[in-house]
Design a protein around this motif. Structure first.
Motif, mmCIF file in Angstrom:
data_model
loop_
_atom_site.group_PDB
_atom_site.id
_atom_site.type_symbol
_atom_site.label_atom_id
_atom_site.label_comp_id
_atom_site.label_asym_id
_atom_site.label_seq_id
_atom_site.Cartn_x
_atom_site.Cartn_y
_atom_site.Cartn_z
ATOM 1 N N GLY A 32 0.701 -1.168 -0.023
ATOM 2 C CA GLY A 32 0.160 0.040 0.118
ATOM 3 C C GLY A 32 0.628 1.139 0.086
ATOM 4 N N ARG A 33 2.047 1.211 -0.274
ATOM 5 C CA ARG A 33 2.765 2.507 -0.395
ATOM 6 C C ARG A 33 2.616 3.224 -1.476
ATOM 7 N N ASN A 34 2.291 4.640 -1.212
ATOM 8 C CA ASN A 34 2.030 5.712 -2.724
ATOM 9 C C ASN A 34 2.626 6.907 -2.365
ATOM 10 N N THR A 35 3.560 7.119 -1.200
ATOM 11 C CA THR A 35 3.951 8.490 -1.085
ATOM 12 C C THR A 35 5.385 8.378 -0.936
ATOM 13 N N VAL A 36 6.391 7.515 -1.698
ATOM 14 C CA VAL A 36 7.593 7.496 -1.550
ATOM 15 C C VAL A 36 8.284 8.573 -2.815
ATOM 16 N N SER A 37 9.439 8.642 -2.337
ATOM 17 C CA SER A 37 10.275 9.474 -3.337
ATOM 18 C C SER A 37 10.744 8.833 -4.808
ATOM 19 N N MET A 38 11.152 7.473 -4.595
ATOM 20 C CA MET A 38 11.568 6.655 -5.581
ATOM 21 C C MET A 38 10.830 5.629 -5.669
ATOM 22 N N VAL A 39 10.405 5.475 -7.070
ATOM 23 C CA VAL A 39 9.705 4.085 -7.449
ATOM 24 C C VAL A 39 10.361 3.415 -8.508
ATOM 25 N N PHE A 40 10.812 2.072 -8.233
ATOM 26 C CA PHE A 40 11.579 1.310 -9.200
ATOM 27 C C PHE A 40 10.793 0.145 -9.885
ATOM 28 N N GLY A 41 10.754 0.428 -11.185
ATOM 29 C CA GLY A 41 9.765 -0.652 -11.831
ATOM 30 C C GLY A 41 11.039 -1.687 -12.609
ATOM 31 N N ILE A 42 10.281 -3.161 -12.091
ATOM 32 C CA ILE A 42 11.295 -4.149 -12.858
ATOM 33 C C ILE A 42 10.326 -5.060 -13.374
ATOM 34 N N MET A 74 4.444 1.191 -15.796
ATOM 35 C CA MET A 74 4.567 2.466 -15.748
ATOM 36 C C MET A 74 3.083 3.155 -15.339
ATOM 37 N N MET A 75 2.125 2.692 -15.937
ATOM 38 C CA MET A 75 0.738 3.128 -15.495
ATOM 39 C C MET A 75 0.578 3.007 -14.040
ATOM 40 N N TYR A 76 0.929 1.512 -13.634
ATOM 41 C CA TYR A 76 0.725 1.379 -12.052
ATOM 42 C C TYR A 76 1.495 2.258 -11.177
ATOM 43 N N CYS A 77 2.981 2.387 -11.742
ATOM 44 C CA CYS A 77 3.691 3.174 -10.820
ATOM 45 C C CYS A 77 3.468 4.577 -10.871
ATOM 46 N N GLN A 78 3.037 5.284 -11.828
ATOM 47 C CA GLN A 78 2.794 6.664 -12.140
ATOM 48 C C GLN A 78 2.518 7.346 -10.737
ATOM 49 N N PRO A 79 1.217 6.927 -10.044
ATOM 50 C CA PRO A 79 0.754 7.644 -8.753
ATOM 51 C C PRO A 79 1.346 7.462 -7.521
ATOM 52 N N LYS A 80 2.636 6.430 -7.579
ATOM 53 C CA LYS A 80 3.046 5.779 -6.332
ATOM 54 C C LYS A 80 4.252 6.746 -5.776
ATOM 55 N N GLY A 81 4.639 7.746 -6.531
ATOM 56 C CA GLY A 81 5.913 8.501 -6.049
ATOM 57 C C GLY A 81 6.386 9.473 -6.631
ATOM 58 N N SER A 82 7.281 10.125 -6.436
ATOM 59 C CA SER A 82 7.836 11.372 -7.008
ATOM 60 C C SER A 82 8.731 11.154 -8.344
ATOM 61 N N PHE A 83 9.542 9.966 -8.425
ATOM 62 C CA PHE A 83 10.551 9.780 -9.457
ATOM 63 C C PHE A 83 10.165 8.368 -9.591
ATOM 64 N N TYR A 84 10.330 7.853 -11.031
ATOM 65 C CA TYR A 84 10.228 6.657 -11.474
ATOM 66 C C TYR A 84 11.644 6.239 -12.148
ATOM 67 N N VAL A 85 12.010 5.057 -11.842
ATOM 68 C CA VAL A 85 13.223 4.472 -12.533
ATOM 69 C C VAL A 85 12.933 3.150 -12.986
ATOM 70 N N GLN A 86 13.439 3.074 -14.174
ATOM 71 C CA GLN A 86 13.090 1.617 -15.266
ATOM 72 C C GLN A 86 14.339 1.045 -14.858
ATOM 73 N N LEU A 87 14.209 -0.249 -14.253
ATOM 74 C CA LEU A 87 15.269 -1.344 -14.281
ATOM 75 C C LEU A 87 14.739 -2.430 -15.156
ATOM 76 N N GLU A 88 15.596 -3.580 -15.085
ATOM 77 C CA GLU A 88 15.362 -4.950 -15.727
ATOM 78 C C GLU A 88 15.482 -5.927 -14.541
ATOM 79 N N ASP A 89 15.098 -7.226 -14.721
ATOM 80 C CA ASP A 89 15.174 -8.336 -13.922
ATOM 81 C C ASP A 89 16.475 -8.807 -13.811
#
Length: 406
Positions: A140-150, A255-270
């Protein structure tokens, strides 16, 4: 997952909210170390951080506003039914209020709602629920600075996901972990497989999962189009076109899921490893550029593909829309480059001028903070040996093994 048209009442509420946050900002700064008050760079840095927080909270407000409007519409309908059943009359003021709210609800969606994905993915048009993720786990986190998408998919041979997660988490301290969200998007529709991966993550990384650091999602089986109807582009084989087109749609979903979760988004791989304190370095780099008033769209912390690309979450809709439009045409990292070229370049100038202008909004950080470790691509039969020459670090094997439980 869409833009809304702000109504006057909503704008007033939003202004009050921003005013309140601004007052909190002043109090926050006034309680800082006295010496910081005379340190202009420190104050502007803090203001940049608060600016990103306000931007994030504003986007959350806009998303919630749609839900509120739907409740109002439902309430209006129920109220009319009650009034009719009781056979009582209501004042003209109440009638006008109900009519005004109904009208606002009808106007709340802009022509670009859902980033206009339905135009390019028409099979979703009559099934909006197909865009909703299957949430396999969320804290349920949605107010972080950094969201990392993998994003991750089934591989025919070696799978690097757990190794990647262990490394990413082990290279963050406690405060960085609390200010982060790692979203693992399993790009498979086989429920048995998604449950298997979810269970493995929970078993191997129980603290990270239980603390809310890691979310695990998967798409609805109906999210993907019929890949048998794709156009063959770039002279690639059918398998390769299918693979990269699906990969693009995985990026979009994540990205659509991550967009409202934080201030910055970082794209990573697995299949990557990171340097220690990468979170702090990336956040400070972004906030310092904002504080200095320097323009940027991408901060690049790895020269390979889509790895380590950092954006403001508020800028993600531009990239989401661009990828959706051309998902069948090119790989995602090529589309990102094409978007930056479209934003920055003057066709009347030469390539040198184009590159200079791109470099102003696509800023490369040295040394790199991430390295690609996989050799087996998720495309069956493809060998991936590329390494980022700007990444120079010996991996802390003892620390990784400790987290593995060895």
């Amino acid at each position: 997952m869409g833009w809304t048209l702000q109504q006057p009442r909503s704008r007033h509420l939003l202004l009050l909210f921003i005013t309140f946050v601004s007052c909190i900002t002043v109090v926050f700064i006034s309680k800082s170390d006295t010496r910081d008050l005379y340190d202009h760079s420190s104050v502007t840095y803090k203001m940049a951080e608060m600016e990103m927080r306000v931007d994030h909270l504003t986007r959350l407000y806009e998303l919630k506003e749609k839900d509120v409007q739907q409740l109002i519409k439902h309430f209006s309908s129920v109220l009319k039914t009650i009034v009719k059943s009781l056979n009582v009359s209501v004042s003209e003021d109440i009638e006008s209020l109900m009519a005004a709210y109904n009208k606002s609800v009808e106007m709340v969606r802009s022509p670009m709602a859902h980033f206009d994905v339905y135009t390019f993915l028409p099979h979703l048009r009559s099934h909006e629920n197909y865009l909703r993720p299957l949430i396999l786990h969320s804290g349920g986190r949605n107010t972080v600075s950094m969201v990392f998408g993998i994003p991750t998919v089934r591989r025919q041979q070696q799978n690097y996901l757990i190794q990647t997660l262990i490394n990413i988490i082990s290279n963050m301290d406690q405060s960085e972990q609390k200010d982060s969200l790692i979203v693992v998007m399993i790009g498979e529709i086989d429920q048995e497989y998604t449950q298997q991966v979810t269970a493995e993550i929970k078993n191997r990384l129980p603290e990270a999962v239980n603390s809310g650091l890691v979310d695990i999602i998967a798409p609805s089986p109906e999210y993907y189009p019929d890949f048998g109807k794709l156009r063959i582009t770039l002279g690639d084989s059918e398998d390769r076109v299918r693979w990269r087109s699906k990969q693009n749609l995985d990026y979009v979903f994540l990205m659509m899921y991550c967009q409202p979760k934080g201030s910055f988004y970082v794209q990573l791989e697995d299949d990557v490893v990171a340097k220690p304190q990468f979170h702090t370095i990336m956040k400070k780099t972004a906030l310092q550029r904002i504080a200095d008033g320097r323009e940027w769209f991408i901060l690049d912390f790895c020269r390979l593909g889509f790895i380590g690309k950092m954006m403001r979450c508020s800028d993600l809709p531009w990239l989401i829309q661009f990828i959706v439009m051309f998902y069948n045409d090119k790989p995602g990292d090529w589309l990102l480059d094409g978007m930056m070229e479209t934003k920055a370049c003057n066709l009347e100038k030469d390539l040198r001028d184009c590159q200079k202008r791109k470099d102003e909004i696509w800023v490369t950080f040295r040394p790199s903070l991430f390295q690609h470790i996989g050799t087996r691509s998720s495309l069956n039969g493809k060998i991936q040996l590329l390494k980022d020459g700007l990444f120079k670090k010996s991996i802390n094997v003892k620390r990784i093994n400790k987290m593995k439980g060895k």
